[in-house]
Enzyme design. Structure first.
Site, PDB file in Angstrom:
ATOM      1  N   ALA A  66       0.875  -1.170   0.000  1.00 53.05           N
ATOM      2  CA  ALA A  66       0.000   0.000   0.000  1.00 53.05           C
ATOM      3  C   ALA A  66       0.915   1.222   0.000  1.00 53.05           C
ATOM      4  O   ALA A  66       2.053   1.144   0.465  1.00 53.05           O
ATOM      5  CB  ALA A  66      -0.871  -0.018   1.250  1.00 53.05           C
ATOM      6  N   GLY A 112       0.511  -4.902   1.098  1.00 59.69           N
ATOM      7  CA  GLY A 112      -0.703  -4.935   0.278  1.00 59.69           C
ATOM      8  C   GLY A 112      -0.491  -5.599  -1.080  1.00 59.69           C
ATOM      9  O   GLY A 112      -1.442  -6.099  -1.678  1.00 59.69           O
ATOM     10  N   GLU A 115      -0.780  -9.199  -0.384  1.00 62.61           N
ATOM     11  CA  GLU A 115      -2.193  -9.419  -0.025  1.00 62.61           C
ATOM     12  C   GLU A 115      -3.065  -9.449  -1.289  1.00 62.61           C
ATOM     13  O   GLU A 115      -3.992 -10.244  -1.398  1.00 62.61           O
ATOM     14  CB  GLU A 115      -2.654  -8.326   0.944  1.00 62.61           C
ATOM     15  CG  GLU A 115      -1.948  -8.476   2.293  1.00 62.61           C
ATOM     16  CD  GLU A 115      -2.292  -7.369   3.272  1.00 62.61           C
ATOM     17  OE1 GLU A 115      -1.948  -6.199   2.984  1.00 62.61           O
ATOM     18  OE2 GLU A 115      -2.909  -7.653   4.304  1.00 62.61           O
ATOM     19  N   GLU A 135       4.607  -5.334   7.354  1.00 59.55           N
ATOM     20  CA  GLU A 135       3.883  -4.248   8.035  1.00 59.55           C
ATOM     21  C   GLU A 135       4.336  -4.003   9.472  1.00 59.55           C
ATOM     22  O   GLU A 135       4.362  -2.857   9.923  1.00 59.55           O
ATOM     23  CB  GLU A 135       2.366  -4.526   8.018  1.00 59.55           C
ATOM     24  CG  GLU A 135       1.698  -4.258   6.668  1.00 59.55           C
ATOM     25  CD  GLU A 135       1.660  -5.461   5.755  1.00 59.55           C
ATOM     26  OE1 GLU A 135       2.465  -6.406   5.956  1.00 59.55           O
ATOM     27  OE2 GLU A 135       0.830  -5.475   4.832  1.00 59.55           O
TER      28      GLU A 135
HETATM   29  N1  CO8 Z   1       4.577   3.049  -0.628  1.00 61.21           N
HETATM   30  C1  CO8 Z   1       4.982   4.215  -1.173  1.00 61.21           C
HETATM   31  N2  CO8 Z   1       6.091   4.347  -1.923  1.00 61.21           N
HETATM   32  C2  CO8 Z   1       6.844   3.245  -2.115  1.00 61.21           C
HETATM   33  C3  CO8 Z   1       6.487   1.991  -1.569  1.00 61.21           C
HETATM   34  C4  CO8 Z   1       5.300   1.922  -0.792  1.00 61.21           C
HETATM   35  N3  CO8 Z   1       4.867   0.776  -0.238  1.00 61.21           N
HETATM   36  N4  CO8 Z   1       7.433   1.097  -1.911  1.00 61.21           N
HETATM   37  C5  CO8 Z   1       8.339   1.766  -2.674  1.00 61.21           C
HETATM   38  N5  CO8 Z   1       7.979   3.057  -2.797  1.00 61.21           N
HETATM   39  C6  CO8 Z   1       8.673   4.124  -3.539  1.00 61.21           C
HETATM   40  C7  CO8 Z   1       9.901   4.637  -2.783  1.00 61.21           C
HETATM   41  O1  CO8 Z   1       9.519   5.599  -1.808  1.00 61.21           O
HETATM   42  C8  CO8 Z   1      10.692   5.239  -3.911  1.00 61.21           C
HETATM   43  O2  CO8 Z   1      10.116   6.478  -4.260  1.00 61.21           O
HETATM   44  P1  CO8 Z   1      11.095   7.771  -4.534  1.00 61.21           P
HETATM   45  O3  CO8 Z   1      11.956   7.341  -5.699  1.00 61.21           O
HETATM   46  O4  CO8 Z   1      10.132   8.853  -4.878  1.00 61.21           O
HETATM   47  O5  CO8 Z   1      11.857   7.960  -3.282  1.00 61.21           O
HETATM   48  C9  CO8 Z   1      10.421   4.281  -5.067  1.00 61.21           C
HETATM   49  O6  CO8 Z   1       9.209   3.604  -4.746  1.00 61.21           O
HETATM   50  C10 CO8 Z   1      11.497   3.268  -5.280  1.00 61.21           C
HETATM   51  O7  CO8 Z   1      11.700   2.581  -4.060  1.00 61.21           O
HETATM   52  P2  CO8 Z   1      13.144   2.409  -3.373  1.00 61.21           P
HETATM   53  O8  CO8 Z   1      14.040   3.530  -3.771  1.00 61.21           O
HETATM   54  O9  CO8 Z   1      12.919   2.194  -1.907  1.00 61.21           O
HETATM   55  O10 CO8 Z   1      13.629   1.072  -4.084  1.00 61.21           O
HETATM   56  P3  CO8 Z   1      14.690   0.022  -3.506  1.00 61.21           P
HETATM   57  O11 CO8 Z   1      15.006  -0.890  -4.644  1.00 61.21           O
HETATM   58  O12 CO8 Z   1      15.811   0.704  -2.818  1.00 61.21           O
HETATM   59  O13 CO8 Z   1      13.882  -0.801  -2.379  1.00 61.21           O
HETATM   60  C11 CO8 Z   1      11.958  -1.975  -1.486  1.00 61.21           C
HETATM   61  C12 CO8 Z   1      12.807  -1.611  -2.743  1.00 61.21           C
HETATM   62  C13 CO8 Z   1      12.789  -2.880  -0.558  1.00 61.21           C
HETATM   63  C14 CO8 Z   1      10.728  -2.717  -1.950  1.00 61.21           C
HETATM   64  C15 CO8 Z   1      11.591  -0.676  -0.741  1.00 61.21           C
HETATM   65  O14 CO8 Z   1      11.024   0.239  -1.667  1.00 61.21           O
HETATM   66  C16 CO8 Z   1      10.596  -0.863   0.377  1.00 61.21           C
HETATM   67  O15 CO8 Z   1      10.954  -1.331   1.429  1.00 61.21           O
HETATM   68  N6  CO8 Z   1       9.323  -0.484   0.147  1.00 61.21           N
HETATM   69  C17 CO8 Z   1       8.281  -0.548   1.132  1.00 61.21           C
HETATM   70  C18 CO8 Z   1       7.840  -1.993   1.328  1.00 61.21           C
HETATM   71  C19 CO8 Z   1       6.779  -2.063   2.401  1.00 61.21           C
HETATM   72  O16 CO8 Z   1       7.005  -1.803   3.558  1.00 61.21           O
HETATM   73  N7  CO8 Z   1       5.547  -2.442   1.976  1.00 61.21           N
HETATM   74  C20 CO8 Z   1       4.427  -2.571   2.878  1.00 61.21           C
HETATM   75  C21 CO8 Z   1       3.677  -1.293   2.915  1.00 61.21           C
HETATM   76  S1  CO8 Z   1       2.453  -1.257   4.155  1.00 61.21           S
HETATM   77  C22 CO8 Z   1       1.195  -2.092   3.479  1.00 61.21           C
HETATM   78  O17 CO8 Z   1       1.239  -2.569   2.374  1.00 61.21           O
HETATM   79  C23 CO8 Z   1      -0.013  -2.183   4.336  1.00 61.21           C
HETATM   80  C24 CO8 Z   1      -1.109  -2.970   3.648  1.00 61.21           C
HETATM   81  C25 CO8 Z   1      -2.348  -2.945   4.485  1.00 61.21           C
HETATM   82  C26 CO8 Z   1      -2.949  -1.560   4.424  1.00 61.21           C
HETATM   83  C27 CO8 Z   1      -4.286  -1.553   5.009  1.00 61.21           C
HETATM   84  C28 CO8 Z   1      -4.889  -0.152   4.947  1.00 61.21           C
HETATM   85  C29 CO8 Z   1      -4.125   0.840   5.816  1.00 61.21           C
END
Ligand code: CO8
Length: 257
Positions: A66, A112, A115, A135
């Site tokens: 998400a 998400g 999911e 999460e």
């Molecule tokens: N949300 C928003 N932006 C994201 C997300 C995300 N989940 N994942 C990646 N991005 C963005 C980064 O911020 C970055 O943007 P920018 O270039 O503008 O800074 C761009 O995508 C590229 O990402 P990275 O530079 O971080 O890429 P890397 O190759 O270095 O890393 C990863 C890749 C490991 C996947 C890393 O991006 C990461 O850890 N992402 C987040 C993963 C995460 O924690 N996902 C779970 C999110 S919470 C969730 O899904 C809750 C679901 C339930 C919700 C229920 C309703 C509330």
């Protein structure tokens, strides 16, 4: 229908939805969730579409979760509402589609994203896929059905470990866990999914819909799946597709559904 965050492509007898925010690793923001809902709804009603592939754009991610930037400052009520609405219009909606929805996991499927893949009827992954529910590392829990669907797919112990450690597993482990059915090279992922769809398309769409409803009822406390199976089984009799299927068998020819 015009979409800004997804691509919808129809091919002979099936469709592909590609989540298309590669710069944000296809993270699910509110708009993307609404567009996915619209796309799935239209494909559910489209008689020409008999199966759907769901994948992510680019070579890095299926969906990295998400969109964290959208809910970072939410209150408890807003968080609960976001999860409830998302589950209703997307995750449960996909699970209850009347035709098979197959996730082609082409990179990160996190939070998400995993999911969403788990709400699909089954999953294939490319060798570079990485899956997890991270999460708790953000101080929250999976909110789009992850605490419920992951244990059903991989068992309680493995789900607890994956969720509590917030760790990612690769495609081979995911296959060993039963989370994905097949692993392919990245460039073969869509072709491998299409191959499965070509086998699905030989069969009765009406019977496949009925089977999806019956299988889904295994997991619903308010339903008796055996009763659903009996009702759905009975409903098949007398339909055009049942007559075609049984007649074709008796005439030693392929059924034309
Ligand atoms: N949300 C928003 N932006 C994201 C997300 C995300 N989940 N994942 C990646 N991005 C963005 C980064 O911020 C970055 O943007 P920018 O270039 O503008 O800074 C761009 O995508 C590229 O990402 P990275 O530079 O971080 O890429 P890397 O190759 O270095 O890393 C990863 C890749 C490991 C996947 C890393 O991006 C990461 O850890 N992402 C987040 C993963 C995460 O924690 N996902 C779970 C999110 S919470 C969730 O899904 C809750 C679901 C339930 C919700 C229920 C309703 C509330």
């Amino acid at each position: 229908m015009k979409f800004d965050n997804i691509l919808l492509e129809k091919r002979a007898g099936f469709a592909q939805i590609t989540i298309n925010r590669p710069k944000k690793l296809n993270a699910l923001n509110k708009e993307t969730i609404l567009e996915l809902h619209e796309a799935f709804k239209s494909l559910n009603d489209d008689q020409e579409v008999r199966a759907i592939i769901l994948t992510g754009s680019g070579d890095k991610a299926f969906v990295a979760g998400a969109d964290i930037s959208e809910f970072a400052d939410f209150s408890s009520e807003q968080g609960g509402e976001l999860a409830r609405k998302g589950q209703e219009i997307l995750f449960n909606f996909v699970e209850n589609m009347s035709k098979p929805v197959i996730a082609a996991i082409n990179g990160y499927a996190l939070g998400g994203g995993l999911e969403l893949a788990m709400a699909c009827h089954f999953r294939l992954a490319s060798t570079n896929a990485k899956m997890g529910l991270p999460e708790v590392s953000l101080g929250v829990i999976p909110g789009y059905g992850g605490t419920q669907r992951l244990p059903l797919l991989v068992g309680k112990g493995r789900a607890m470990e994956l969720i509590a450690t917030a760790s990612m597993i690769g495609a081979d482990d995911a296959k060993a866990y039963g989370l994905v059915n097949h692993v392919t090279a990245p460039e073969e992922l869509i072709a491998a999914t299409e191959k499965i769809i070509s086998r699905i398309m030989r069969n009765s769409p009406m019977a496949i819909s009925a089977a999806i409803r019956a299988v889904n009822d295994v997991y619903r406390e308010d339903k008796n799946g055996f009763e659903t199976e009996i009702t759905e089984f009975g409903n098949c009799f007398g339909t055009e597709e049942f007559i075609e299927g049984t007649t074709a068998f008796l005439e030693k020819r392929k059924a034309n559904f």
